[in-house]
Design an enzyme around this catalytic site. Structure first.
Site, short mmCIF file in Angstrom:
data_model
loop_
_atom_site.label_atom_id
_atom_site.label_comp_id
_atom_site.label_asym_id
_atom_site.label_seq_id
_atom_site.Cartn_x
_atom_site.Cartn_y
_atom_site.Cartn_z
N ASP A 40 21.09 -1.92 58.35
CA ASP A 40 20.22 -1.29 57.35
C ASP A 40 18.84 -1.90 57.47
OD1 ASP A 40 22.79 -0.49 56.61
OD2 ASP A 40 22.26 -0.35 54.48
N LYS A 51 18.30 6.17 54.05
CA LYS A 51 18.75 5.50 52.83
C LYS A 51 17.59 5.39 51.85
CE LYS A 51 20.46 0.88 51.54
NZ LYS A 51 21.01 -0.39 52.04
N LYS A 107 22.30 7.96 52.44
CA LYS A 107 22.84 6.91 51.57
C LYS A 107 21.89 6.60 50.41
CE LYS A 107 23.99 1.96 51.59
NZ LYS A 107 24.18 0.74 52.39
#
Lengths: 326, 287
Positions: free
Chosen positions: A159, A226, A262
């Site tokens: 991430d 995300k 996400k």
């Protein structure tokens, strides 16, 4: 399923052209249609009024559990905390083996090895936050070393945060190349780590920027986009998620490839999670209703889902004494 | 001069310090003993009970950690505000229970006095119910009372204010928080009491008041895993009571069975004691 038509006419050729120079990239991103802010908020609000009950609710609860990236990103994280988190990810409810596993455990870079060891071959993936999370304020060399470190230790997913400073001051190609560089590290030496790109929408100020950043990340090779680090308020919101899901949908229309999504931060109740699932179903469709393409970045959400699940299976209300303290 | 329009009141629930309508949107008619319409009241559902338990749990930490002295002060303040609403209570008790004004007044006075009496116990309980125990070793050994947690109370059906106060005050004085299911057919004095509680420094969520059908709501409270004890004072139906006791066994709730209808008698410490745990500590004698 109602589905608002894509306002975009983009094909692979246009995308290839767009990344030839900073000017071309800017032209492309600023040429994206603007987001109707009122419309996006109204649609998100309308979709959040759906009532999900009984068997549909049971299905949604299990689906949501299986989509969670169980996260701990505190300065005071310890190996013991990661160990308990991993145990919880593999067996969320010790009393009930029918509860599905979570999708992944998300930790800081230096705890990846520990998480890897605990999770073994359970199928729960290890996600690491890298590139000087959460601020992203470090040189490219440091960011790449940070990522390499996580991948070498066995992270299945990375991430990364984008450089919001560069993005907001219009240096799009710089952000683009940085994502590409990180992506390359994810695949070094035969590794195959999935790349999630955190846009930190709370710092992007407008939905137009969110749309641009989404496209930028997708074009640079993200596997997932995300919303947030969870360290900035507001974190994930329904309208922002809607805008990003629309980008995922348009991306598939343009390239034929799917794009993961996400939302992270601030999703703490079953009710919230249901709203997101409805949004996914109505925006990109059922193809995305799987942990492969949609995740929740959350920690306390899992306990609430478990309480609801216990209520549904036993018929009586449960309480915080019957889930783990974390 | 034109006749003044009546200002009709909507009676709502009291959850977490706020006055929400029932989540279900339902209401029911409240009548006096002769069957004359008094008011519409919110008809609580299981989800209201769930919300109330969440509110009570949330308030527990703060209320139980408040000093006993502070709890006593707050409860005494409740009695002061009740005194200020005396006339309203007298009217409502008279209408609800079919009493003459004089007997209603006596009931209200007894209720206020009862509250003051319990308020006084807040900082005296540990001395009276706790102890220093003799042990054969170099230790001090103390037993101290601690609150049980979230207590569900099914309030008495007949005695709408004195009965309510007599079951409510002993629960919260020791630091428990509570969800009270008021008298089904005589809830008006309970509504007014909730307004008193809301305006007298009692933190929101310490007392949560529901109105509705005992048979509908009480089973959800009895089976709720986050409720630690239940007082069945107003569960008049024997079959229902058995059902509630069975449901309460799931997480080994403390259950208090109804034992009196005479709320004017000296209550003693029995009700307070029902909702206490005892913590015993061994402490080495210094070296």
């Amino acid at each position: 399923m109602t589905r608002s038509p894509s306002a975009l006419a983009v094909d692979q050729g246009a995308l290839d052209d767009a990344v030839r120079s900073d000017a071309a990239l800017r032209r492309f991103l600023h040429g994206l249609p603007g987001v109707d802010q009122v419309g996006a908020e109204a649609r998100a609000a309308a979709l959040s009024t759906r009532s999900i009950k009984t068997t549909a609710k049971a299905f949604a609860i299990d689906l949501a559990i299986s989509m969670i990236d169980l996260t701990t990103l505190q300065g005071n994280d310890t190996q013991g905390k990661v160990r308990t988190l991993c145990a919880k990810a593999m067996r969320p409810d010790p009393h009930d083996a029918s509860v599905p596993r979570t999708a992944a455990v998300c930790v800081y870079n230096d705890l990846v090895g520990q998480a890897r060891e605990e999770l073994g071959d359970s199928g729960v993936r290890v996600a690491a936050v890298t590139t000087a999370f959460p601020s992203g304020r470090a040189s490219l060399a440091v960011k790449l070393a940070d990522t390499r470190d996580a991948v070498v230790q066995g992270a299945d997913e990375v991430d990364m945060v984008i450089d919001r400073g560069a993005f907001l001051s219009g240096r799009y190609l710089e952000v683009f190349e940085e994502i590409q560089a990180v992506k390359q590290v994810c695949h070094e030496n035969g590794a195959d780590a999935h790349l999630k790109v955190i846009l930190e929408t709370g710092e992007l100020a407008t939905y137009d920027n969110v749309r641009r950043a989404s496209w930028l990340a997708m074009m640079a090779g993200a596997d997932f986009i995300k919303t947030s680090t969870g360290k900035i308020s507001p974190a994930a919101t329904l309208p922002v998620t809607l805008v990003m899901l629309e980008a995922c949908r348009d991306w598939r229309d343009a390239t034929g490839r799917m794009m993961g999504m996400k939302p992270a931060g601030g999703i703490s109740t079953t009710k919230d999670a249901m709203k997101y699932l409805v949004l996914v179903n109505e925006t990109v469709g059922t193809d995305w209703l799987t942990p492969d393409w949609f995740r929740f970045g959350a920690s306390s959400l899992l306990n609430d889902l478990l309480l609801q699940r216990q209520k549904m299976s036993t018929g009586r209300y449960s309480g915080p004494d019957y889930v783990t303290v974390d | 001069m034109a006749a003044r329009l009546e200002v009709r009141k909507t009676y709502k629930l009291y959850i977490g310090g706020a006055f929400p309508r029932s989540e279900s949107g339902r209401s029911y008619e409240v009548a006096d003993t002769k069957g004359r319409f008094l008011a519409n009241a919110a008809l609580a559902s299981r989800k209201d009970a769930r919300d109330a338990v969440v509110a009570a749990r949330k308030a527990f930490g703060g209320w139980t950690k408040a000093t006993a002295y502070n709890r006593g002060q707050i409860l005494y303040r409740v009695a002061e505000v009740m005194e200020g609403r005396r006339a309203q209570f007298v009217d409502e008790v008279a209408a609800a229970e079919g009493l003459t004004a004089r007997r209603a007044e006596a009931a209200v006075e007894a209720a206020i006095d009862r509250w003051v009496w319990y308020a006084g116990w807040a900082d005296k309980l540990p001395q009276v119910l706790g102890s220093t125990n003799p042990v054969a070793g170099p230790y001090y050994n103390f037993s101290v009372p601690e609150p049980t947690g979230v207590v569900a109370v099914v309030a008495p059906q007949e005695s709408s204010l004195l009965g309510l106060v007599s079951v409510l005050a002993p629960v919260i004085v020791s630091g428990n928080t509570t969800v009270v299911l008021a008298s089904e057919n005589r809830p008006l004095p309970a509504f007014t009491l909730s307004e008193v509680l809301a305006t007298s420094d009692v933190p929101g969520g310490v007392v949560n008041l529901l109105t509705g059908r005992v048979a509908e709501v009480a089973p959800w409270l009895a089976s709720h895993m986050d409720v630690n004890a239940i007082d069945l004072a107003g569960a008049d139906d024997a079959a229902l009571r058995t059902e509630l006791e069975i449901a309460a066994a799931d997480n080994v709730k403390r259950v208090r069975r109804p034992d009196t209808d005479d709320w004017t008698a000296d209550p003693g410490l029995a009700r307070i004691r029902s909702f206490l745990e005892t913590k015993t500590v061994w402490h080495p004698i210094g070296v």
